[in-house]
Structure formats: C-alpha cells, structure tokens
Design a protein around this motif. Structure first.
Motif, PDB file in Angstrom:
ATOM      1  N   GLY A  22      -9.485  10.909   1.369  1.00 55.73           N
ATOM      2  CA  GLY A  22      -8.718   9.669   1.336  1.00 55.73           C
ATOM      3  C   GLY A  22      -9.377   8.489   2.036  1.00 55.73           C
ATOM      4  N   PRO A  23      -9.826   8.651   3.281  1.00 53.40           N
ATOM      5  CA  PRO A  23     -10.429   7.500   3.969  1.00 53.40           C
ATOM      6  C   PRO A  23     -11.699   6.970   3.321  1.00 53.40           C
ATOM      7  N   LEU A  24     -12.321   7.744   2.458  1.00 53.46           N
ATOM      8  CA  LEU A  24     -13.515   7.263   1.773  1.00 53.46           C
ATOM      9  C   LEU A  24     -13.189   6.717   0.384  1.00 53.46           C
ATOM     10  N   LEU A  25     -12.267   7.357  -0.313  1.00 51.55           N
ATOM     11  CA  LEU A  25     -11.988   6.959  -1.691  1.00 51.55           C
ATOM     12  C   LEU A  25     -11.109   5.717  -1.797  1.00 51.55           C
ATOM     13  N   ILE A  26     -10.161   5.567  -0.884  1.00 51.43           N
ATOM     14  CA  ILE A  26      -9.238   4.422  -0.971  1.00 51.43           C
ATOM     15  C   ILE A  26      -9.967   3.090  -0.772  1.00 51.43           C
ATOM     16  N   PRO A  27     -10.806   2.940   0.254  1.00 50.99           N
ATOM     17  CA  PRO A  27     -11.548   1.659   0.354  1.00 50.99           C
ATOM     18  C   PRO A  27     -12.493   1.418  -0.823  1.00 50.99           C
ATOM     19  N   ALA A  28     -13.114   2.469  -1.344  1.00 52.25           N
ATOM     20  CA  ALA A  28     -13.989   2.300  -2.508  1.00 52.25           C
ATOM     21  C   ALA A  28     -13.188   1.843  -3.717  1.00 52.25           C
ATOM     22  N   LEU A  29     -11.989   2.375  -3.870  1.00 52.86           N
ATOM     23  CA  LEU A  29     -11.133   1.962  -4.978  1.00 52.86           C
ATOM     24  C   LEU A  29     -10.725   0.498  -4.847  1.00 52.86           C
ATOM     25  N   VAL A  30     -10.357   0.086  -3.643  1.00 45.07           N
ATOM     26  CA  VAL A  30      -9.932  -1.305  -3.426  1.00 45.07           C
ATOM     27  C   VAL A  30     -11.093  -2.265  -3.666  1.00 45.07           C
ATOM     28  N   ILE A  31     -12.259  -1.949  -3.128  1.00 45.15           N
ATOM     29  CA  ILE A  31     -13.424  -2.823  -3.313  1.00 45.15           C
ATOM     30  C   ILE A  31     -13.839  -2.847  -4.785  1.00 45.15           C
ATOM     31  N   GLY A  32     -13.777  -1.712  -5.458  1.00 43.92           N
ATOM     32  CA  GLY A  32     -14.088  -1.681  -6.882  1.00 43.92           C
ATOM     33  C   GLY A  32     -13.154  -2.552  -7.689  1.00 43.92           C
TER      34      GLY A  32
END
Length: 89
Positions: A22-32
């Motif tokens: 979660g802590p890695l995928l959520i920021p990547a999703l938001v930035i994407g």
C-alpha cells in the motif's frame, strides 16, 4: 485444527502483503493520475514523463515507509517461525 491454522496463516499473509504494498502503490497511483491528466491537457505523449515521477515518488515512499515495512516483515517472520511447531504437530 490444522486447517484453521493454515487458513488463518494465509489470511495473515495476504494482510501483510497488502500493508506492505500500500505505501508504495498508492503514491504511484496518485502521481500517475496527476501526470496522466497533465499529459491529456497538454497533449504531450512522452513515456518517460510518466515513468520518472512515479519512480521518484516510489523511491521517496520507500525511504519514508521502509523502516516500518521492514519491522512489519520481521515481526511477521518471527511469528511464523514461532508457529512452525503448531504447523508440524
């Protein structure tokens, strides 16, 4: 009893996996999403424009959440090793 233990172990493994991802995928999703909206608004279709910011954000998230993630993984591993006799016997 052993079937219940295996099922609870599998459930705990899925929970730990979700907590660590979660802590890695959520920021990547938001930035994407933000970069995708920027690319749609400006009609710039450069692949590296979406990759580099996501890579940087995941790196920053890994530095920030890394100690917590490592402690979570270590505590789960210790719990798993302590329950090996219950799994065997």
């Amino acid at each position: 009893m052993q079937e219940e233990f295996v099922l609870s172990l599998g459930q705990k493994m899925l929970e730990v996996t979700a907590m660590l991802a979660g802590p890695l995928l959520i920021p990547a999703l938001v930035i994407g999403l933000i970069v995708g909206m920027f690319q749609a608004a400006t009609q710039i279709n450069e692949m590296t424009l979406s990759f580099i910011p996501k890579l940087a954000v995941v790196g920053i998230a890994l530095v920030v959440a890394g100690p917590w993630m490592l402690n979570t993984l270590i505590s789960f591993t210790k719990e798993l090793y302590q329950n090996i006799p219950a799994l065997i016997g």
